[in-house]
Design an enzyme around this catalytic site. Structure first.
Site, PDB file in Angstrom:
ATOM      1  N   GLY A  68     -32.117 -12.971   3.890  1.00 28.05           N
ATOM      2  CA  GLY A  68     -31.070 -13.993   3.738  1.00 28.05           C
ATOM      3  C   GLY A  68     -30.127 -13.261   5.312  1.00 28.05           C
ATOM      4  O   GLY A  68     -30.391 -12.405   5.774  1.00 28.05           O
ATOM      5  N   GLN A  73     -22.398 -13.167   9.890  1.00 31.58           N
ATOM      6  CA  GLN A  73     -23.175 -12.451   9.680  1.00 31.58           C
ATOM      7  C   GLN A  73     -23.671 -12.208  11.271  1.00 31.58           C
ATOM      8  O   GLN A  73     -23.525 -11.580  11.715  1.00 31.58           O
ATOM      9  CB  GLN A  73     -23.958 -12.221   9.123  1.00 31.58           C
ATOM     10  N   CYS A 126     -28.377  -4.001   4.062  1.00 29.91           N
ATOM     11  CA  CYS A 126     -28.032  -5.212   5.256  1.00 29.91           C
ATOM     12  C   CYS A 126     -28.575  -5.219   6.232  1.00 29.91           C
ATOM     13  O   CYS A 126     -27.863  -4.182   7.161  1.00 29.91           O
ATOM     14  CB  CYS A 126     -26.677  -5.144   4.948  1.00 29.91           C
ATOM     15  N   LEU A 127     -28.263  -6.129   7.063  1.00 31.93           N
ATOM     16  CA  LEU A 127     -28.671  -6.005   8.353  1.00 31.93           C
ATOM     17  C   LEU A 127     -27.499  -5.916   9.073  1.00 31.93           C
ATOM     18  O   LEU A 127     -27.237  -5.407  10.592  1.00 31.93           O
ATOM     19  CB  LEU A 127     -28.979  -7.637   8.565  1.00 31.93           C
ATOM     20  N   HIS A 168     -26.065 -11.142  -2.917  1.00 30.89           N
ATOM     21  CA  HIS A 168     -25.475 -10.234  -1.058  1.00 30.89           C
ATOM     22  C   HIS A 168     -24.984 -11.698  -0.257  1.00 30.89           C
ATOM     23  O   HIS A 168     -23.956 -11.552   0.164  1.00 30.89           O
ATOM     24  CB  HIS A 168     -26.635  -9.422  -1.303  1.00 30.89           C
ATOM     25  N   GLU A 169     -25.881 -12.335  -0.417  1.00 28.29           N
ATOM     26  CA  GLU A 169     -24.897 -13.252   0.476  1.00 28.29           C
ATOM     27  C   GLU A 169     -24.002 -14.662  -0.007  1.00 28.29           C
ATOM     28  O   GLU A 169     -23.126 -14.621   1.375  1.00 28.29           O
ATOM     29  CB  GLU A 169     -26.024 -14.540   1.181  1.00 28.29           C
ATOM     30  N   HIS A 172     -21.111 -11.373   1.015  1.00 25.56           N
ATOM     31  CA  HIS A 172     -20.766 -11.858   2.517  1.00 25.56           C
ATOM     32  C   HIS A 172     -19.700 -12.830   2.613  1.00 25.56           C
ATOM     33  O   HIS A 172     -18.856 -13.027   3.579  1.00 25.56           O
ATOM     34  CB  HIS A 172     -21.780 -12.388   3.261  1.00 25.56           C
TER      35      HIS A 172
END
Length: 218
Positions: A68, A73, A126-127, A168-169, A172
């Site tokens: 995702g 991000q 997480c990226l 999660h997304e 963000h």
């Protein structure tokens, strides 16, 4: 008269990002864009630019690799995210985490609400927080409300690992990182994860590191 607030700057920002071929640079924790609520999408990007941006998010997610990616991000404060999970995991992980493949999806202005009281805890990364993972307790089922890239309504229930990705997304887009919801005693480097905590569930980690996991619901 000036342009509506935010519209031209956001479009210009996206055009700048797309001027360079290849994956977009992923913003790391500490950048203010990750801590601001993203602006609801309301036509700030023309359809052709939106399509190019979505494709760039997809390319960046694949290259990372991740399951995702939210627009903040990559430094764009718009309420847009993409998800996709081929779920290339062993059967024991698939069963324990209820991780099943998910097709590519675009989520525009998403929100979620829990379905039932169930919660499950697993290590999550997480990226935008590279090199680390921590245990996060999340709703086991959620109802997602959103629009797709073509403006069509999305109203769908997700369970298991797909529900975790959705949460999660969407978080963000509210300026929330997974660390805000994590058991901080579980925080582990990727190296420590590989050495100690590769099990499908975090029970051993909870015992060894001293944190609580959610109990069964009534």
């Amino acid at each position: 008269m000036g342009t509506p607030s935010g519209r031209a700057p956001l479009a210009e920002r996206v055009e700048e990002l797309l001027a360079v071929d290849g994956p977009l640079p992923v913003v790391a924790a500490g950048d203010p864009v990750l801590r601001r609520a993203a602006e609801p999408f309301d036509g700030q990007l023309a359809p052709a630019l939106l399509a190019r941006f979505v494709e760039a998010l997809r390319l960046t997610m694949h290259a990372a690799p991740g399951v995702g990616l939210a627009a903040p991000q990559v430094g764009v404060g718009l309420r847009i995210a993409v998800i996709e999970d081929p779920a290339p995991v062993p059967d024991e992980v698939r069963v324990a985490r209820r991780r099943v493949p998910q097709p590519f999806r675009v989520l525009v202005n998403p929100s979620y609400e829990p379905v039932g009281a169930g919660r499950a805890a697993f290590f999550e990364g997480c990226l935008s927080v590279p090199g680390w993972q921590a245990v996060v307790a999340r709703h086991t089922e959620v109802r997602l409300l959103a629009r797709d890239a073509h403006g069509r309504a999305v109203d769908e229930v997700f369970a298991g690992w797909p529900a975790r990705i959705v949460q999660h997304e969407t978080d963000h887009l509210d300026g929330t990182l997974y660390l805000d919801r994590a058991e901080l005693r579980s925080l582990a480097s990727n190296g420590a994860m590989a050495e100690h905590w590769s099990q499908p569930t975090p029970e051993r980690a909870a015992s060894a590191l001293g944190f609580e996991l959610p109990g069964p619901t009534a």
